[in-house]
Scaffold this active site. Sequence first.
Site, PDB file in Angstrom:
ATOM      1  N   SER A 128       0.839  -1.203   0.000  1.00 22.53           N
ATOM      2  CA  SER A 128       0.000   0.000   0.000  1.00 22.53           C
ATOM      3  C   SER A 128       0.867   1.243   0.000  1.00 22.53           C
ATOM      4  CB  SER A 128      -0.913   0.041   1.209  1.00 22.53           C
ATOM      5  OG  SER A 128      -1.609   1.276   1.215  1.00 22.53           O
ATOM      6  N   LYS A 182      -4.413  -6.758   3.325  1.00 19.74           N
ATOM      7  CA  LYS A 182      -4.405  -5.612   2.398  1.00 19.74           C
ATOM      8  C   LYS A 182      -5.835  -5.263   1.984  1.00 19.74           C
ATOM      9  CE  LYS A 182      -3.227  -2.331  -0.361  1.00 19.74           C
ATOM     10  NZ  LYS A 182      -3.386  -2.355  -1.763  1.00 19.74           N
ATOM     11  N   HIS A 185      -7.385  -3.448   4.792  1.00 19.07           N
ATOM     12  CA  HIS A 185      -6.788  -2.103   4.764  1.00 19.07           C
ATOM     13  C   HIS A 185      -7.540  -1.222   3.764  1.00 19.07           C
ATOM     14  CE1 HIS A 185      -4.323   0.795   2.557  1.00 19.07           C
ATOM     15  NE2 HIS A 185      -3.696   1.038   3.689  1.00 19.07           N
ATOM     16  N   ASN A 186      -7.746  -1.733   2.567  1.00 15.22           N
ATOM     17  CA  ASN A 186      -8.448  -0.942   1.556  1.00 15.22           C
ATOM     18  C   ASN A 186      -9.892  -0.663   1.968  1.00 15.22           C
ATOM     19  OD1 ASN A 186      -6.053  -1.399   0.169  1.00 15.22           O
ATOM     20  ND2 ASN A 186      -7.067  -1.579  -1.799  1.00 15.22           N
ATOM     21  N   GLU A 189      -9.870   2.045   4.346  1.00 16.40           N
ATOM     22  CA  GLU A 189      -9.630   3.274   3.568  1.00 16.40           C
ATOM     23  C   GLU A 189     -10.960   3.807   2.999  1.00 16.40           C
ATOM     24  OE1 GLU A 189      -6.411   2.778   0.639  1.00 16.40           O
ATOM     25  OE2 GLU A 189      -7.696   3.771  -0.815  1.00 16.40           O
TER      26      GLU A 189
HETATM   27  P1  NBP Z   1      -1.596  -2.120 -13.780  1.00 14.49           P
HETATM   28  O1  NBP Z   1      -2.508  -2.729 -12.811  1.00 14.49           O
HETATM   29  O2  NBP Z   1      -2.089  -1.028 -14.653  1.00 14.49           O
HETATM   30  O3  NBP Z   1      -1.002  -3.283 -14.725  1.00 14.49           O
HETATM   31  C1  NBP Z   1      -0.119  -2.992 -15.802  1.00 14.49           C
HETATM   32  C2  NBP Z   1       0.964  -4.033 -15.877  1.00 14.49           C
HETATM   33  O4  NBP Z   1       0.399  -5.346 -16.025  1.00 14.49           O
HETATM   34  C3  NBP Z   1       1.865  -3.808 -17.077  1.00 14.49           C
HETATM   35  O5  NBP Z   1       3.182  -4.134 -16.709  1.00 14.49           O
HETATM   36  C4  NBP Z   1       1.293  -4.792 -18.069  1.00 14.49           C
HETATM   37  O6  NBP Z   1       2.213  -5.169 -19.067  1.00 14.49           O
HETATM   38  C5  NBP Z   1       1.012  -5.941 -17.176  1.00 14.49           C
HETATM   39  N1  NBP Z   1       0.157  -6.974 -17.769  1.00 14.49           N
HETATM   40  C6  NBP Z   1      -1.154  -6.932 -18.125  1.00 14.49           C
HETATM   41 BR1  NBP Z   1      -2.204  -5.452 -18.042  1.00 14.49          BR
HETATM   42  N2  NBP Z   1      -1.614  -8.087 -18.613  1.00 14.49           N
HETATM   43  C7  NBP Z   1      -0.564  -8.924 -18.582  1.00 14.49           C
HETATM   44  C8  NBP Z   1      -0.409 -10.260 -18.947  1.00 14.49           C
HETATM   45  N3  NBP Z   1      -1.426 -10.979 -19.399  1.00 14.49           N
HETATM   46  N4  NBP Z   1       0.824 -10.814 -18.820  1.00 14.49           N
HETATM   47  C9  NBP Z   1       1.848 -10.098 -18.338  1.00 14.49           C
HETATM   48  N5  NBP Z   1       1.752  -8.824 -17.949  1.00 14.49           N
HETATM   49  C10 NBP Z   1       0.559  -8.234 -18.072  1.00 14.49           C
HETATM   50  O7  NBP Z   1      -0.240  -1.627 -13.041  1.00 14.49           O
HETATM   51  P2  NBP Z   1      -0.053  -0.831 -11.667  1.00 14.49           P
HETATM   52  O8  NBP Z   1      -0.988   0.308 -11.538  1.00 14.49           O
HETATM   53  O9  NBP Z   1       1.406  -0.603 -11.581  1.00 14.49           O
HETATM   54  O10 NBP Z   1      -0.469  -1.903 -10.557  1.00 14.49           O
HETATM   55  C11 NBP Z   1       0.139  -3.152 -10.410  1.00 14.49           C
HETATM   56  C12 NBP Z   1      -0.527  -3.893  -9.271  1.00 14.49           C
HETATM   57  O11 NBP Z   1      -0.364  -3.158  -8.079  1.00 14.49           O
HETATM   58  C13 NBP Z   1      -2.040  -4.085  -9.427  1.00 14.49           C
HETATM   59  O12 NBP Z   1      -2.408  -5.315  -8.881  1.00 14.49           O
HETATM   60  C14 NBP Z   1      -2.610  -2.971  -8.623  1.00 14.49           C
HETATM   61  O13 NBP Z   1      -3.922  -3.231  -8.189  1.00 14.49           O
HETATM   62  C15 NBP Z   1      -1.628  -2.923  -7.473  1.00 14.49           C
HETATM   63  N6  NBP Z   1      -1.566  -1.659  -6.743  1.00 14.49           N
HETATM   64  C16 NBP Z   1      -1.621  -0.480  -7.408  1.00 14.49           C
HETATM   65  C17 NBP Z   1      -1.557   0.713  -6.706  1.00 14.49           C
HETATM   66  C18 NBP Z   1      -1.596   2.038  -7.424  1.00 14.49           C
HETATM   67  O14 NBP Z   1      -1.587   3.071  -6.739  1.00 14.49           O
HETATM   68  N7  NBP Z   1      -1.597   2.051  -8.743  1.00 14.49           N
HETATM   69  C19 NBP Z   1      -1.414   0.690  -5.318  1.00 14.49           C
HETATM   70  C20 NBP Z   1      -1.320  -0.531  -4.675  1.00 14.49           C
HETATM   71  C21 NBP Z   1      -1.403  -1.692  -5.392  1.00 14.49           C
HETATM   72  P3  NBP Z   1       2.221  -4.407 -20.499  1.00 14.49           P
HETATM   73  O15 NBP Z   1       3.097  -3.218 -20.299  1.00 14.49           O
HETATM   74  O16 NBP Z   1       2.796  -5.407 -21.423  1.00 14.49           O
HETATM   75  O17 NBP Z   1       0.807  -4.042 -20.823  1.00 14.49           O
END
Ligand code: NBP
Length: 474
Positions: A128, A182, A185-186, A189
């Site tokens: 988080s 987690k 936690h959400n 939130e």
């Molecule tokens: P995203 O959730 O937007 O995912 C994008 C990533 O997933 C890219 O690297 C993409 O690769 C990859 N991907 C996808 Br889409 N489909 C795929 C597949 N079939 N095989 C391999 N790779 C694949 O990214 P994020 O916002 O960085 O979040 C990542 C995780 O962290 C999520 O689970 C999210 O819920 C969690 N999270 C996010 C936050 C936040 O603030 N954003 C906070 C806490 C937790 P590509 O580049 O090839 O499309």
Amino acid sequence: EKSRIGVTGLAVMGANLARNIASRGVPVAVHNRTYAKTEQFMADYGAEGDFTASESVKDFVDSLETPRKIIVMVKAGKPVDGVIEELTPLLDEGDIIIDAGNSHFPDTVRRTAECEANGLRFMGVGVSGGEEGALLGPSIMPGGDPAAYEEVREIFESIAAVVDGTPCVTHVGPGGAGHYVKMVHNGIEYADIQLIAEAYDLLTNVVGLDAPAVGKIFEEWNTGDLDSFLIEITGKVLAKTDARTGRPLVDVIVDQAGQKGTGTWTAIDALQLGIPLTGITEAVFARGLSALRSERKAAAGVLAGPTPSKEVDESLVEDIRLALYASKVVAYAQGFAQMRAASVENGWDLKLGEMATIWRGGCIIRARFLNRIREAYDEHPDLDNLLMVPYFTEAVANAQDAWRRVIVKATEQGVPIPAFSSSLSYYDGYRRERGPANLIQGLRDFFGAHTYKRIDAEGSFHTRWAQDGTEVEA
Ligand code: NBP
């Protein structure tokens, strides 16, 4: 030289996590499904640390020392299974796959078993703090095999947020425990944000203040018991002027809340456990109601009810602060009671005081208040309900008159306060030795012969309502 840990998935979270790890002097292997993103990562940040970039999954795997530790930071859901499937044939016995995304905990339980069957170790890790947390120090909630955790513990402790010298990371429990915590936690939130929104609504529509004035109040509140990241950023968001119109930015933002589902997961889980979770669940429902914008627009001209006075009356400000605090105590009491029930149900042995400890920094719900929760569980590890420790008992006792006044006022003026009022109802229900469920049992016995227990005798009883009206032992 091989990298100590790998990160696959270089969207904002994965990229920042990789940079955070490398900034501690740890060599990191990086990979992304779409190679262009990996190249971009190397162009932007390659010089920051010891990164090894690979285009193929095989080269990525080969660039890691064994046992391999691979953080998977891709979109939650099917993509995680896809990545595990790709990695599995390339890995050796004992290698560790670490899913650090927002996976739903039943998926984590399933993946743990699937990986185990293939000789691999799997960890489901809650992270988080958003992008900034991932880069500068998140709160980390690792679940899974404790021995696997020991292999990454040093790295996790080095990248986590630190509060009073303690890193915001601890081994939460086996299997899905990390992602479960987690999830809650959400959920908390969601409740926190809903309570803030209700306070803002009251300060705007009942107290009659404009957004910058409400922002100042939140800024002030942030110096007391409510001191927290969310109260702090509320002050900042309310203070922001829109560059296009010169009006407060919040006044030009559409009143429809989005959601990605973790609040719903928390609420569904509470329903399944039979744990009252009114604060979080009302927060999810309130977002649902906010989304019905066109229906609300139509109803606004049709459905009768009072219109808030907006007469400036600042005497209610302190009452609203106290109502917010008391409702927040209830929301956390409920969330912690849910974690306790899940821990018993799943045999996780969650240390609830440690959950409060690792949420003190890095994460979205970080707050001074969590120190009080940690102390409560330090003293009473088997506490049924946070409301029962003297600190919270007194805090709510001191707030309750104000809490009731706020709810009366809001109701009279037609301002919806689902989280404030359901929290008070929970409180009033919880502190009641005898509630009205006796009648519920009477009704259930009448229409379905579901039986009831008596206050003055052991056993279960049924009244033959449709026959002679006599009572029989069931
Ligand atoms: P995203 O959730 O937007 O995912 C994008 C990533 O997933 C890219 O690297 C993409 O690769 C990859 N991907 C996808 Br889409 N489909 C795929 C597949 N079939 N095989 C391999 N790779 C694949 O990214 P994020 O916002 O960085 O979040 C990542 C995780 O962290 C999520 O689970 C999210 O819920 C969690 N999270 C996010 C936050 C936040 O603030 N954003 C906070 C806490 C937790 P590509 O580049 O090839 O499309």
